[in-house]
Design an enzyme around this catalytic site. Structure first.
Site, PDB file in Angstrom:
ATOM      1  CG  HIS A   1      -2.027  -1.375   1.465  1.00 46.28           C
ATOM      2  ND1 HIS A   1      -3.538  -0.824   0.782  1.00 46.28           N
ATOM      3  CD2 HIS A   1      -1.679  -2.691   1.448  1.00 46.28           C
ATOM      4  CE1 HIS A   1      -3.753  -1.915   1.005  1.00 46.28           C
ATOM      5  NE2 HIS A   1      -3.124  -3.208   1.412  1.00 46.28           N
TER       6      HIS A   1
ATOM      7  CG  ASP B   1      -0.357   9.417   0.127  1.00 45.10           C
ATOM      8  OD1 ASP B   1      -0.425   7.835   0.483  1.00 45.10           O
ATOM      9  OD2 ASP B   1      -1.122  10.274   0.883  1.00 45.10           O
TER      10      ASP B   1
END
Length: 475
Positions: free
Chosen positions: A177, A386
């Site tokens: 992730h 991110d």
């Protein structure tokens, strides 16, 4: 949640993550069960409730042991049990050196390209290996023939290899992730080969973006000098073929849209607007983490008021910072710096009845977050880097008519949300300029952009993500 992945029904799923979906806490002599906050745990929890199965995770709650049976299992949710949560117990040393140490002081900064923040110690690596072995023992104890094992995130990079060493025929999926860094950065890690070997014993590896896939495959090629097929999304090592693909995660857009229509939440949003008493509200929410770019964002806001004084007393910026890794000295220092920065900027521009920045350092509920989304004209989502960033998608899914999304070009979501206004978070003048552009944008343009963004978030939601990953895995 079953929709589109019904073919899982004949296979049992074992989800493995560091974080548990339900935490039992001792509060004033009583044990209460809390659902973990976070998009990933919420989404996977809904899937597990639909399909049954087992979730294996670190038992981090103060009441977890008391609520688990002799085999470290508990049925969850408490009020309507649908699946089994098996807990892995980590010692204080392992929490310190595996979780805070190797996972979050080595891999987290490395994977986000912050080499200067990597703090490598041999004790960290030893604890990381021990913790991964504990998880492997729990998985192997639960494993039945035909089960699918789905491992999540950077805390457990060694786990696929440890499982396959004991059970060669295991079906293992892994999803990362975070970003995956370029070879030039990843190669600085002394134990890079062990990390890659751990991951490459998966049957399928998932990342959020094509760029992360390409970075990973380049690292595999450089380290092992083995065939990699970028176009096919495949690597071949030791006679095994591993599928590697990009699967950008979505949110439960229908749920966010539904909650945003609740009367009590709309009333709360109106209260926020009334108390602020300004023409425009710009909203940001992040964990307090150096990857999120909060200091840079605050400096861009300062630049905005310098360059465009007409917006003073007409705009309020709300920054919510969720406490994160509060025991780590670097995070304590960052909090002090952000506190000082907010104080200095507010001191410079404030008037007796107006302050430019409203800063909240606390965890807030999902309903509170959605109320802030509804109260805001602009979402300012500007991480320095991110993996994906779901805040951007949540904001879009709650807005009905107007709302402008400003998004960092270094967020994984930037590759999907093309009708956001993209900005370089390191360029304070650029960010200040796009804030002005967002505030002055015509309603027609706002509505056009929002319509396209909402359609994107709806089409590529959490169900689409699950379906795409499992279709690729079990085909």
């Amino acid at each position: 949640m079953k929709d589109g992945i019904e073919n899982l029904l004949d296979k049992r799923l074992i989800v493995v993550s560091n974080r548990e979906p339900y935490i039992h806490k001792k509060i004033r002599g009583e044990i209460k069960c809390e659902r973990a906050i976070g998009g990933l745990t919420s989404s996977l929890d809904a899937m597990m409730q639909s399909f049954n199965g087992i979730w294996i995770a670190w038992g981090s709650g103060s009441g977890d042991k008391e609520m688990s049976d002799s085999e470290n299992r508990v049925l969850v949710p408490d009020d309507n049990p649908r699946y089994t949560l098996r807990r892995v117990w980590l010692s204080e040393n392992e929490v310190s050196n595996h979780y805070y140490g190797f996972s979050n002081s080595v891999l987290w900064p490395l994977f986000h390209n912050f080499l200067d923040k990597v703090k490598l110690k041999r004790s960290y690596w030893n604890a990381y290996r021990r913790a991964n072995r504990k998880f492997a023992l729990s998985v192997l104890d639960e494993l039945n023939p035909g089960d699918l094992i789905w491992i999540h995130d950077y805390h457990l990079c060694l786990l696929p290899h440890l499982i396959r060493n004991e059970n060669e025929d295991s079906e293992i999926g892994f999803f990362l992730h975070t970003p995956w860094p370029p070879w030039e950065i990843f190669r600085t890690l002394p134990m890079r080969r062990e990390i890659l070997e751990g991951l490459l014993d998966s049957n399928i590896l998932g990342f959020h973006t094509k760029n992360y896939v390409e970075n990973f495959m380049q690292c595999v090629k450089e380290e092992f000098n083995c065939p990699v097929y970028m176009g096919k999304g495949m690597a071949e090592i030791n006679g095994r073929k591993i599928r590697i693909g990009d699967f950008p995660i979505g949110i439960d857009a229908k749920e966010f849209s539904s909650i945003s229509s609740f009367k009590r939440i709309n009333q709360r949003a109106k209260i926020v607007r009334r108390r602020l008493n300004v023409r425009y509200v710009v909203f940001s929410i992040d964990r307090l983490d150096y990857t999120k770019g909060i200091p840079e964002r605050l400096k861009a806001i300062e630049r905005f008021f310098e360059k465009y004084p007409k917006f003073r007393k007409r705009v309020v910026f709300i920054q919510v910072a969720n406490p994160s890794r509060t025991k780590v000295e670097e995070y304590k220092e960052m909090k002090r710096y952000v506190d000082e920065l907010v104080g200095r900027i507010n001191g410079r521009f404030r008037d007796f009845d107006w302050a430019p920045i409203h800063y909240l350092y606390r965890n807030i509920s999902r309903e509170e977050v959605i109320a802030y989304y509804l109260a805001s004209d602009v979402a300012l989502v500007t991480p320095l880097v991110d993996g994906m960033n779901l805040i951007s998608k949540e904001f879009v899914s709650t807005k009905e008519k107007s709302g402008v999304l400003i998004l960092s070009e270094f967020a994984g979501a930037a590759g999907q949300l093309n009708d956001a206004i993209l900005a370089n978070p390191y360029d304070f003048d650029e960010v200040a300029g796009v804030i002005k552009r967002a505030l002055e944008m015509s309603n027609r343009e706002k509505n056009r952009r929002l319509k396209v963004l909402k359609e994107n978030v709806r089409n590529y939601d959490i169900c689409w993500w699950l379906k795409k990953f499992f279709e690729e895995w079990i085909r």
